[in-house]
Scaffold this motif. Structure first.
Motif, PDB file in Angstrom:
ATOM      1  N   ASN A  14       0.714  -1.347  -0.104  1.00 59.16           N
ATOM      2  CA  ASN A  14       0.000   0.182   0.001  1.00 59.16           C
ATOM      3  C   ASN A  14       0.804   1.323   0.215  1.00 59.16           C
ATOM      4  OD1 ASN A  14      -2.487  -1.403  -0.040  1.00 59.16           O
ATOM      5  ND2 ASN A  14      -2.297  -1.817   2.200  1.00 59.16           N
ATOM      6  N   LYS A  15       2.258   1.131  -0.201  1.00 56.92           N
ATOM      7  CA  LYS A  15       2.822   2.351  -0.430  1.00 56.92           C
ATOM      8  C   LYS A  15       2.516   3.031  -1.700  1.00 56.92           C
ATOM      9  CE  LYS A  15       5.485   2.032   3.374  1.00 56.92           C
ATOM     10  NZ  LYS A  15       5.602   3.021   4.435  1.00 56.92           N
ATOM     11  N   PRO A  16       2.524   4.273  -1.714  1.00 57.94           N
ATOM     12  CA  PRO A  16       2.245   4.878  -2.972  1.00 57.94           C
ATOM     13  C   PRO A  16       3.035   4.771  -4.101  1.00 57.94           C
ATOM     14  CG  PRO A  16       2.458   6.524  -1.418  1.00 57.94           C
ATOM     15  CD  PRO A  16       2.801   5.239  -0.717  1.00 57.94           C
ATOM     16  N   TYR A  17       2.515   4.782  -5.518  1.00 59.31           N
ATOM     17  CA  TYR A  17       3.298   4.722  -6.395  1.00 59.31           C
ATOM     18  C   TYR A  17       3.993   6.391  -6.570  1.00 59.31           C
ATOM     19  CZ  TYR A  17       5.089   4.875 -11.263  1.00 59.31           C
ATOM     20  OH  TYR A  17       5.816   4.845 -12.432  1.00 59.31           O
ATOM     21  N   GLN A  24      11.148   7.327  -0.442  1.00 62.60           N
ATOM     22  CA  GLN A  24      10.653   8.734   0.326  1.00 62.60           C
ATOM     23  C   GLN A  24       9.421   9.015   0.131  1.00 62.60           C
ATOM     24  OE1 GLN A  24      12.991   9.943   1.978  1.00 62.60           O
ATOM     25  NE2 GLN A  24      14.399   8.336   1.567  1.00 62.60           N
ATOM     26  N   ALA A  25       8.847   9.090  -1.298  1.00 64.76           N
ATOM     27  CA  ALA A  25       7.458   9.432  -1.275  1.00 64.76           C
ATOM     28  C   ALA A  25       6.769   8.380  -1.667  1.00 64.76           C
ATOM     29  CB  ALA A  25       7.138  10.575  -2.220  1.00 64.76           C
ATOM     30  N   GLY A  26       7.103   7.179  -2.060  1.00 65.73           N
ATOM     31  CA  GLY A  26       6.548   6.140  -2.742  1.00 65.73           C
ATOM     32  C   GLY A  26       7.530   5.301  -3.410  1.00 65.73           C
ATOM     33  N   PHE A  27       7.218   4.591  -4.361  1.00 67.20           N
ATOM     34  CA  PHE A  27       8.033   3.738  -5.230  1.00 67.20           C
ATOM     35  C   PHE A  27       7.731   3.660  -6.730  1.00 67.20           C
ATOM     36  CE2 PHE A  27       8.269   1.662  -0.998  1.00 67.20           C
ATOM     37  CZ  PHE A  27       9.819   1.597  -0.747  1.00 67.20           C
ATOM     38  N   GLY A  28       8.550   3.780  -7.545  1.00 66.50           N
ATOM     39  CA  GLY A  28       8.790   3.437  -8.944  1.00 66.50           C
ATOM     40  C   GLY A  28       8.736   2.022  -8.849  1.00 66.50           C
ATOM     41  N   ASN A  31      12.259   0.473  -8.676  1.00 69.75           N
ATOM     42  CA  ASN A  31      12.949   0.852  -7.233  1.00 69.75           C
ATOM     43  C   ASN A  31      12.236   0.028  -6.289  1.00 69.75           C
ATOM     44  OD1 ASN A  31      15.006   2.766  -7.650  1.00 69.75           O
ATOM     45  ND2 ASN A  31      13.504   4.205  -8.177  1.00 69.75           N
ATOM     46  N   PHE A  32      10.891  -0.303  -6.354  1.00 65.31           N
ATOM     47  CA  PHE A  32      10.275  -1.077  -5.518  1.00 65.31           C
ATOM     48  C   PHE A  32      10.716  -2.495  -5.407  1.00 65.31           C
ATOM     49  CE2 PHE A  32       7.468  -4.859  -5.440  1.00 65.31           C
ATOM     50  CZ  PHE A  32       6.910  -4.877  -3.993  1.00 65.31           C
ATOM     51  N   VAL A  33      11.059  -3.263  -6.436  1.00 65.39           N
ATOM     52  CA  VAL A  33      11.824  -4.465  -6.638  1.00 65.39           C
ATOM     53  C   VAL A  33      12.973  -4.608  -6.037  1.00 65.39           C
ATOM     54  CG1 VAL A  33      12.711  -6.260  -8.245  1.00 65.39           C
ATOM     55  CG2 VAL A  33      10.347  -5.396  -8.643  1.00 65.39           C
ATOM     56  N   TYR A  34      13.988  -3.468  -6.402  1.00 65.26           N
ATOM     57  CA  TYR A  34      15.285  -3.254  -5.854  1.00 65.26           C
ATOM     58  C   TYR A  34      15.326  -3.204  -4.365  1.00 65.26           C
ATOM     59  CZ  TYR A  34      19.746  -1.311  -4.586  1.00 65.26           C
ATOM     60  OH  TYR A  34      20.923  -1.152  -4.060  1.00 65.26           O
ATOM     61  N   GLU A  35      14.382  -2.265  -3.974  1.00 61.35           N
ATOM     62  CA  GLU A  35      14.294  -1.785  -2.430  1.00 61.35           C
ATOM     63  C   GLU A  35      13.719  -3.132  -1.726  1.00 61.35           C
ATOM     64  OE1 GLU A  35      15.528   0.589  -0.685  1.00 61.35           O
ATOM     65  OE2 GLU A  35      16.199   1.639  -2.436  1.00 61.35           O
ATOM     66  N   PHE A  36      12.851  -3.848  -2.147  1.00 63.55           N
ATOM     67  CA  PHE A  36      12.275  -5.192  -1.408  1.00 63.55           C
ATOM     68  C   PHE A  36      13.509  -5.979  -1.398  1.00 63.55           C
ATOM     69  CE2 PHE A  36      10.174  -9.285  -1.416  1.00 63.55           C
ATOM     70  CZ  PHE A  36       9.781  -9.069  -0.300  1.00 63.55           C
ATOM     71  N   LEU A  37      14.071  -6.360  -2.500  1.00 65.16           N
ATOM     72  CA  LEU A  37      15.298  -7.292  -2.510  1.00 65.16           C
ATOM     73  C   LEU A  37      16.332  -6.948  -1.384  1.00 65.16           C
ATOM     74  CD1 LEU A  37      15.642  -8.470  -6.147  1.00 65.16           C
ATOM     75  CD2 LEU A  37      14.484  -9.778  -4.355  1.00 65.16           C
ATOM     76  N   CYS A  38      16.622  -5.550  -1.327  1.00 64.82           N
ATOM     77  CA  CYS A  38      17.620  -4.962  -0.484  1.00 64.82           C
ATOM     78  C   CYS A  38      16.981  -5.480   1.094  1.00 64.82           C
ATOM     79  CB  CYS A  38      17.759  -3.570  -0.497  1.00 64.82           C
ATOM     80  SG  CYS A  38      18.710  -3.263  -2.108  1.00 64.82           S
TER      81      CYS A  38
END
Length: 140
Positions: A14-17, A24-28, A31-38
């Motif tokens: 539910n984090k915004p796009y 910071q404001a949401g995920f592209g 970036n979501f895939v990268y940050e999730f794997l991190c």
């Protein structure tokens, strides 16, 4: 001890796009895939730059590229990250094609579902049956 997949995923759900954003404001979507794997402790295993393209300038590239160019770059990025998979497992990174012909990265979350940061809804889970699987990789 690493937190469970479900616990990690719940923090992203539910984090915004936010086009090109890294949380910071949401995920592209990339970036979501990268940050999730991190967040799963796999960031040091990821190659995030290729031919001058990286997380910082991917959205600029995607804004002017054709869908076939986007497909090509995403497939090449994913080919460099992880092992090919025959059968999807929770946490696998995938590139999908939507019914409208758009290519995007996502995470397989099990039960025939994927999660991504969708431009119309933010980080959500959707049935994979609505998409064509282009490539899947297991990052370990």
């Amino acid at each position: 001890m690493m937190e469970s997949f479900a616990t990690t995923f719940t923090r992203f759900l539910n984090k915004p796009y936010s086009h090109g954003d890294n949380g910071q404001a949401g995920f592209g979507c990339l970036n979501f895939v990268y940050e999730f794997l991190c967040a799963r402790g796999l960031g040091d295993k990821l190659i995030i730059e290729m031919d001058g393209l990286n997380l910082g300038n991917y959205c600029q590239f995607a804004d002017t590229a054709t869908q076939e160019q986007i497909r090509g770059k995403l497939v090449r990025i994913f080919e460099m990250n992880g092992k090919p998979v025959d059968r999807l497992k929770i946490g696998d990174a995938v590139v999908l094609k939507s019914e409208t012909g758009r290519y995007f990265p996502a995470i397989y979350v099990g039960g025939g579902n994927v999660a991504s940061s969708f431009s119309n809804a933010g980080v959500q889970v959707n049935p994979m049956k609505h998409y064509e699987l282009i490539i899947a990789r297991r990052v370990e």
